[in-house]
Design an enzyme around this catalytic site. Structure first.
Site, short mmCIF file in Angstrom:
data_model
loop_
_atom_site.label_atom_id
_atom_site.label_comp_id
_atom_site.label_asym_id
_atom_site.label_seq_id
_atom_site.Cartn_x
_atom_site.Cartn_y
_atom_site.Cartn_z
N HIS A 18 -34.02 24.93 6.16
CA HIS A 18 -34.20 25.26 4.75
C HIS A 18 -35.39 26.20 4.54
O HIS A 18 -36.54 25.81 4.77
CB HIS A 18 -34.43 23.94 4.00
CG HIS A 18 -34.51 24.06 2.51
ND1 HIS A 18 -35.61 23.64 1.79
CD2 HIS A 18 -33.63 24.55 1.61
CE1 HIS A 18 -35.39 23.86 0.51
NE2 HIS A 18 -34.20 24.41 0.38
N ARG A 19 -35.10 27.42 4.15
CA ARG A 19 -36.12 28.47 3.95
C ARG A 19 -36.89 28.74 5.24
O ARG A 19 -38.07 29.10 5.21
CB ARG A 19 -37.08 28.11 2.82
CG ARG A 19 -36.39 27.62 1.56
CD ARG A 19 -37.37 27.32 0.44
NE ARG A 19 -36.72 26.56 -0.63
CZ ARG A 19 -37.33 26.04 -1.68
NH1 ARG A 19 -38.63 26.23 -1.82
NH2 ARG A 19 -36.67 25.36 -2.59
N GLU A 45 -31.60 29.19 6.79
CA GLU A 45 -31.24 29.35 5.38
C GLU A 45 -32.07 30.44 4.72
O GLU A 45 -33.30 30.49 4.88
CB GLU A 45 -31.45 28.04 4.61
CG GLU A 45 -30.67 28.04 3.31
CD GLU A 45 -31.44 27.78 2.04
OE1 GLU A 45 -30.84 27.81 0.96
OE2 GLU A 45 -32.67 27.56 2.12
N ASP A 47 -32.65 32.44 0.95
CA ASP A 47 -32.38 32.62 -0.49
C ASP A 47 -32.60 34.08 -0.82
O ASP A 47 -33.59 34.69 -0.39
CB ASP A 47 -33.38 31.79 -1.33
CG ASP A 47 -33.24 30.30 -1.13
OD1 ASP A 47 -32.13 29.78 -1.29
OD2 ASP A 47 -34.26 29.64 -0.82
N HIS A 60 -37.28 32.36 -2.60
CA HIS A 60 -36.60 31.30 -3.34
C HIS A 60 -36.74 31.47 -4.85
O HIS A 60 -35.77 31.43 -5.60
CB HIS A 60 -37.12 29.93 -2.93
CG HIS A 60 -36.50 28.83 -3.73
ND1 HIS A 60 -37.05 28.37 -4.92
CD2 HIS A 60 -35.35 28.14 -3.57
CE1 HIS A 60 -36.26 27.43 -5.42
NE2 HIS A 60 -35.23 27.27 -4.64
N GLU A 127 -27.95 32.21 0.54
CA GLU A 127 -27.70 31.82 -0.85
C GLU A 127 -27.83 33.01 -1.80
O GLU A 127 -28.85 33.70 -1.82
CB GLU A 127 -28.67 30.71 -1.30
CG GLU A 127 -28.39 30.32 -2.75
CD GLU A 127 -29.18 29.12 -3.25
OE1 GLU A 127 -29.87 28.46 -2.46
OE2 GLU A 127 -29.10 28.86 -4.46
N GLN A 164 -23.55 30.59 0.36
CA GLN A 164 -23.63 29.48 -0.59
C GLN A 164 -24.13 30.01 -1.93
O GLN A 164 -24.89 30.99 -1.99
CB GLN A 164 -24.65 28.44 -0.08
CG GLN A 164 -25.96 29.10 0.33
CD GLN A 164 -27.16 28.19 0.49
OE1 GLN A 164 -27.22 27.10 -0.05
NE2 GLN A 164 -28.15 28.67 1.23
#
Ligand code: G3P
Ligand code: CA
Length: 269
Positions: A18-19, A45, A47, A60, A127, A164
């Protein structure tokens, strides 16, 4: 369409960094992605936000305030201006336990830089953020993926890229442009009962799974979602007790800031 609810890389469970390795290093920097890759995460991941001059960058928040020494919306910065910001020092104050001088002065990476740096050596879980204020994001993303060889059929088959979004509209746009890219519909519901069979059938039109807050996931949710032939990926799980519980429940993957811990849990189950 994918068959059944197998992860795109065929693993039973995927660890999603995550990130990046955001528990240990400043999120969304190349350094953090390198670290999470070393920790053995299955996916990095990312964003996406867009600059004033319409360049896709990894960040993010809509605003640069939390993760840089600047202030205001990402959209008010040109890429050059954004590159002048320090995207690393904040972490040393925020997380003294993992502070490291080498984080000072790290840059905000563009998506292009990330793809050029890691190429096809890693898997990406990308994302699309705020597509309504940043129109054109979906097609720009696909163009960059294409340019970096990530949409070639062997790479698509091995699940190199998952896209996503909380925006159904953005995911449907991607699906219109390319039916082979695995898509995950992120959902923000606060109650398990909101994940209805009707909604699941709707998501199945274009997505291979849902990304859901782990706090509302129980046996029934997993079963129902699997019965609809959709994967369950949960966000964002940072403690070992919940990691174990969710693996035991049979979810198919999890976003975590601590990929090394989740990897240990998965390997020792
Ligand atoms: O993308 C899923 C997960 O990252 C949760 O959302 O707010 O951290 O992007 P967020
Ligand atoms: Ca995200």
């Amino acid at each position: 369409r994918n068959e059944g609810y197998k992860n795109p890389n065929q693993k039973d469970f995927i660890v999603i960094g995550h990130r990046g390795a955001s528990g240990y290093s400043p999120e969304h920097t190349i350094k953090s992605y390198e670290l999470v890759n070393e920790q053995g995460a299955d996916y990095i991941e990312i964003d996406l936000q867009m600059t004033k001059d319409r360049v896709l960058v990894a960040m993010h928040d809509r605003n640069v305030d939390r993760t840089t020494n600047g202030s205001g919306p990402v959209r008010s910065y040109s890429l050059n201006q954004l590159k002048d910001l320090d995207a690393g020092s904040w972490f040393n104050i925020y997380s003294p336990l993992y502070a490291d001088r080498s984080f000072n002065g790290l840059e905000v990476p563009t998506l292009e830089e990330i793809l050029a740096y890691f190429g096809t050596n890693v898997n990406y879980y990308i994302e699309i953020k705020n597509p309504d204020i940043n129109p054109g994001m979906a097609s720009m993303l696909l163009q960059l993926l294409e340019e970096h060889g990530l949409l070639q059929s062997d790479n698509q088959k091995s699940g190199k890229v998952i896209i996503q979004s909380f925006s159904e509209k953005a995911l449907r746009q991607v699906h219109e442009l390319n039916k082979e890219i695995p898509l995950i519909q992120l959902i923000q519901y606060e109650k398990a009962s909101e994940i209805t069979s009707l909604r699941l059938r709707g998501w199945r039109d274009y997505a291979i799974g849902v990304g859901v807050n782990y706090k509302i996931v129980n046996e029934k949710v997993v079963k129902k979602t699997h019965n609809a032939n959709l994967l369950v990926h949960v966000y964002t799980v940072n403690d070992i007790v919940h990691m174990k519980g969710l693996v035991d429940l049979g979810v198919d993957g999890a976003f975590t800031n601590f990929s090394d811990l989740l990897k240990d849990v998965v390997e020792n189950e």
